[in-house]
Design a protein around this motif. Structure first.
Motif, PDB file in Angstrom:
ATOM      1  N   ASP A 143       0.820  -1.214   0.000  1.00  0.00           N
ATOM      2  CA  ASP A 143       0.000   0.000   0.000  1.00  0.00           C
ATOM      3  C   ASP A 143       0.852   1.260   0.000  1.00  0.00           C
ATOM      4  OD1 ASP A 143      -2.589  -1.229   0.082  1.00  0.00           O
ATOM      5  OD2 ASP A 143      -2.226  -1.731   2.176  1.00  0.00           O
ATOM      6  N   PHE A 144       2.089   1.140   0.455  1.00  0.00           N
ATOM      7  CA  PHE A 144       2.992   2.278   0.561  1.00  0.00           C
ATOM      8  C   PHE A 144       3.930   2.377  -0.640  1.00  0.00           C
ATOM      9  CE2 PHE A 144       1.623   1.016   4.708  1.00  0.00           C
ATOM     10  CZ  PHE A 144       1.452   2.193   5.413  1.00  0.00           C
ATOM     11  N   VAL A 145       4.348   1.215  -1.155  1.00  0.00           N
ATOM     12  CA  VAL A 145       5.246   1.150  -2.313  1.00  0.00           C
ATOM     13  C   VAL A 145       4.626   0.149  -3.307  1.00  0.00           C
ATOM     14  CG1 VAL A 145       7.625   0.862  -3.090  1.00  0.00           C
ATOM     15  CG2 VAL A 145       7.170   1.474  -0.710  1.00  0.00           C
ATOM     16  N   PRO A 146       3.797   0.622  -4.225  1.00  0.00           N
ATOM     17  CA  PRO A 146       3.035  -0.290  -5.089  1.00  0.00           C
ATOM     18  C   PRO A 146       3.873  -1.165  -6.011  1.00  0.00           C
ATOM     19  CG  PRO A 146       2.062   1.905  -5.090  1.00  0.00           C
ATOM     20  CD  PRO A 146       3.380   2.021  -4.400  1.00  0.00           C
ATOM     21  N   LYS A 199      10.618  -2.294  -7.329  1.00  0.00           N
ATOM     22  CA  LYS A 199      11.183  -2.142  -8.666  1.00  0.00           C
ATOM     23  C   LYS A 199      11.523  -0.677  -8.929  1.00  0.00           C
ATOM     24  CE  LYS A 199       8.245  -5.962 -10.221  1.00  0.00           C
ATOM     25  NZ  LYS A 199       7.072  -6.324 -11.060  1.00  0.00           N
ATOM     26  N   SER A 200      10.812   0.216  -8.233  1.00  0.00           N
ATOM     27  CA  SER A 200      11.052   1.656  -8.382  1.00  0.00           C
ATOM     28  C   SER A 200      10.396   2.373  -7.215  1.00  0.00           C
ATOM     29  CB  SER A 200      10.468   2.172  -9.706  1.00  0.00           C
ATOM     30  OG  SER A 200       9.043   2.050  -9.692  1.00  0.00           O
ATOM     31  N   TYR A 201      10.667   3.682  -7.118  1.00  0.00           N
ATOM     32  CA  TYR A 201      10.019   4.529  -6.124  1.00  0.00           C
ATOM     33  C   TYR A 201       9.327   5.676  -6.852  1.00  0.00           C
ATOM     34  CZ  TYR A 201      12.788   1.967  -2.676  1.00  0.00           C
ATOM     35  OH  TYR A 201      13.335   0.977  -1.894  1.00  0.00           O
ATOM     36  N   SER A 202       8.159   5.389  -7.380  1.00  0.00           N
ATOM     37  CA  SER A 202       7.431   6.405  -8.141  1.00  0.00           C
ATOM     38  C   SER A 202       6.559   7.244  -7.213  1.00  0.00           C
ATOM     39  CB  SER A 202       6.541   5.740  -9.195  1.00  0.00           C
ATOM     40  OG  SER A 202       5.692   6.700  -9.800  1.00  0.00           O
ATOM     41  N   PRO A 203       6.669   8.571  -7.294  1.00  0.00           N
ATOM     42  CA  PRO A 203       5.855   9.428  -6.426  1.00  0.00           C
ATOM     43  C   PRO A 203       4.416   9.590  -6.893  1.00  0.00           C
ATOM     44  CG  PRO A 203       7.197  10.773  -7.868  1.00  0.00           C
ATOM     45  CD  PRO A 203       7.604   9.341  -8.135  1.00  0.00           C
ATOM     46  N   ILE A 204       4.102   9.104  -8.089  1.00  0.00           N
ATOM     47  CA  ILE A 204       2.770   9.319  -8.672  1.00  0.00           C
ATOM     48  C   ILE A 204       1.692   8.742  -7.759  1.00  0.00           C
ATOM     49  CG2 ILE A 204       1.264   8.764 -10.614  1.00  0.00           C
ATOM     50  CD1 ILE A 204       3.783   8.764 -12.386  1.00  0.00           C
ATOM     51  N   GLY A 205       0.737   9.587  -7.407  1.00  0.00           N
ATOM     52  CA  GLY A 205      -0.350   9.176  -6.537  1.00  0.00           C
ATOM     53  C   GLY A 205      -0.048   9.289  -5.052  1.00  0.00           C
ATOM     54  N   PHE A 206       1.200   9.588  -4.690  1.00  0.00           N
ATOM     55  CA  PHE A 206       1.604   9.748  -3.293  1.00  0.00           C
ATOM     56  C   PHE A 206       1.115   8.583  -2.412  1.00  0.00           C
ATOM     57  CE2 PHE A 206       1.535  13.961  -5.147  1.00  0.00           C
ATOM     58  CZ  PHE A 206       2.731  14.518  -4.716  1.00  0.00           C
ATOM     59  N   PRO A 207       1.429   7.352  -2.779  1.00  0.00           N
ATOM     60  CA  PRO A 207       0.866   6.206  -2.041  1.00  0.00           C
ATOM     61  C   PRO A 207       1.313   6.111  -0.590  1.00  0.00           C
ATOM     62  CG  PRO A 207       2.575   5.480  -3.576  1.00  0.00           C
ATOM     63  CD  PRO A 207       2.287   6.919  -3.906  1.00  0.00           C
ATOM     64  N   ALA A 208       2.587   6.386  -0.293  1.00  0.00           N
ATOM     65  CA  ALA A 208       3.063   6.233   1.083  1.00  0.00           C
ATOM     66  C   ALA A 208       2.448   7.282   2.001  1.00  0.00           C
ATOM     67  CB  ALA A 208       4.589   6.316   1.131  1.00  0.00           C
ATOM     68  N   SER A 209       2.514   8.542   1.617  1.00  0.00           N
ATOM     69  CA  SER A 209       1.981   9.600   2.477  1.00  0.00           C
ATOM     70  C   SER A 209       0.465   9.482   2.625  1.00  0.00           C
ATOM     71  CB  SER A 209       2.360  10.977   1.925  1.00  0.00           C
ATOM     72  OG  SER A 209       2.012  11.102   0.558  1.00  0.00           O
ATOM     73  N   SER A 210      -0.234   9.142   1.544  1.00  0.00           N
ATOM     74  CA  SER A 210      -1.694   8.971   1.627  1.00  0.00           C
ATOM     75  C   SER A 210      -2.053   7.822   2.556  1.00  0.00           C
ATOM     76  CB  SER A 210      -2.276   8.706   0.231  1.00  0.00           C
ATOM     77  OG  SER A 210      -2.064   9.795  -0.632  1.00  0.00           O
ATOM     78  N   SER A 211      -1.301   6.721   2.460  1.00  0.00           N
ATOM     79  CA  SER A 211      -1.587   5.554   3.295  1.00  0.00           C
ATOM     80  C   SER A 211      -1.311   5.838   4.762  1.00  0.00           C
ATOM     81  CB  SER A 211      -0.754   4.359   2.825  1.00  0.00           C
ATOM     82  OG  SER A 211      -1.152   3.935   1.532  1.00  0.00           O
TER      83      SER A 211
END
Length: 313
Positions: free
Chosen positions: A101-104, A113-125
């Motif tokens: 949920d934090f790193v899709p 595989k990567s650290y994409s900021p798109i969608g802000f998954p870590a901070s939103s979660s």
């Protein structure tokens, strides 16, 4: 100051009941009235745990895997005015923690595989998880209430300290990526007298310290080494964002592992980038390294002992 302490198993939010997280917390209470109020803390310290450890027979390891014990250690280090949160992954593949949920982009072993900021998954979660936790605490403890901001004598904005232990370091990398992706004008901290930030933007802006605690993976990307990420963070700091302190804590278990030499190389590269870009941030981007148990042979116990030994100064 009195405290509320406990461990709850909660969904990420009311609409996502497929992922349940065990979260331990030690929360500040205000005893200024006849009822107990959840007080506004000086900071929220959020610790992400690593892979699962079961029945090792080693009391040191098992004590330091215990979520509530780690919460107590966090309070002892950062002070009694902080709220401490300890998060365990919702999904495991055998012993491997998977923070999907934090790193899709994580694979079946929880490696990104990567650290994409798109969608802000870590901070939103994180915002959703802490909000759900507080709701559950208030629902189950009728004697607890939220402090009334109007009556509060503490007119401050709690800062955020994030800590990633072992596999939990992937969440630190994701958060740095998301911090770099915020709009450059979004430098304000969240509203006054909130126990936790109300949005992903206010959460990211409130982060003042990032602690990597003996992180490591069985593959690459244990540390983020994207120069653009560090450069953009430095730019935001220079343009008015609040100071950011990054501390890397390590032991021979990770930093001296010849079979996984990329861990040390990635750590050194992140330190180099932070120092280089720190010069352009007006002194607002700090980096520190701490090496523990250097005179000992690497073992699993020291990997956990660092939680107790961690120097946060």
């Amino acid at each position: 100051m009195d405290r509320w302490s406990g461990v709850l198993k909660i969904p990420l939010d009311a609409t996502n009941t497929s992922s349940y997280y065990r979260v331990a917390a030690s929360l500040c209470l205000s005893s200024s009235s006849s009822s107990k109020n959840l007080a506004v803390p000086s900071a929220n310290a959020i610790f992400f745990h690593g892979d699962r450890v079961r029945e090792t027979g080693n009391h040191v390891i098992e004590r330091l895997y215990d979520l509530q014990k780690v919460a107590e250690i966090i309070v002892s280090k950062f002070g009694n005015s902080v709220n401490a949160w300890v998060v365990e992954a919702s999904l495991y593949n055998g012993p491997f923690a998977i923070y999907k949920d934090f790193v899709p982009s994580v694979n079946r072993c929880g490696e990104p595989k990567s650290y994409s900021p798109i969608g802000f998954p870590a901070s939103s979660s994180i915002v959703s998880l802490l909000s759900t936790f507080l709701h559950e605490v208030l629902s189950s403890s009728k004697s607890l209430t939220l402090i009334n901001p109007v009556e509060s004598a503490d007119h401050h904005c709690p800062r955020t300290i994030v800590l990633g232990f072992s596999k939990g370091g992937v969440v630190m990398n994701q958060l740095l990526s998301e911090m770099s992706f915020l709009e450059e004008t979004s430098t304000g901290i969240h509203e006054r007298n909130e126990i936790i930030p109300a949005s992903k933007e206010s959460f990211l802006n409130s982060i003042s310290e990032v602690h990597y605690i003996d992180v490591g993976l069985n593959n690459f990307r244990a540390y983020i080494t994207d120069q653009n990420v560090v450069h953009r963070i430095s730019q935001r700091l220079a343009q008015g964002a609040n100071m950011l302190r990054v501390v890397l804590h390590g032991t021979p278990r990770q930093w001296c592992d010849e079979q996984r030499g990329w861990i040390l190389k990635e750590k050194d590269e992140l330190v180099r980038l932070l120092k280089s870009e720190g010069e352009c941030s007006g002194g607002k981007l700090e980096v520190h390294e701490r090496f523990y148990f250097g005179d000992r042979v690497a073992d699993l116990q020291m990997h956990f002992e660092i939680i107790d030994a961690m120097d946060i100064s």
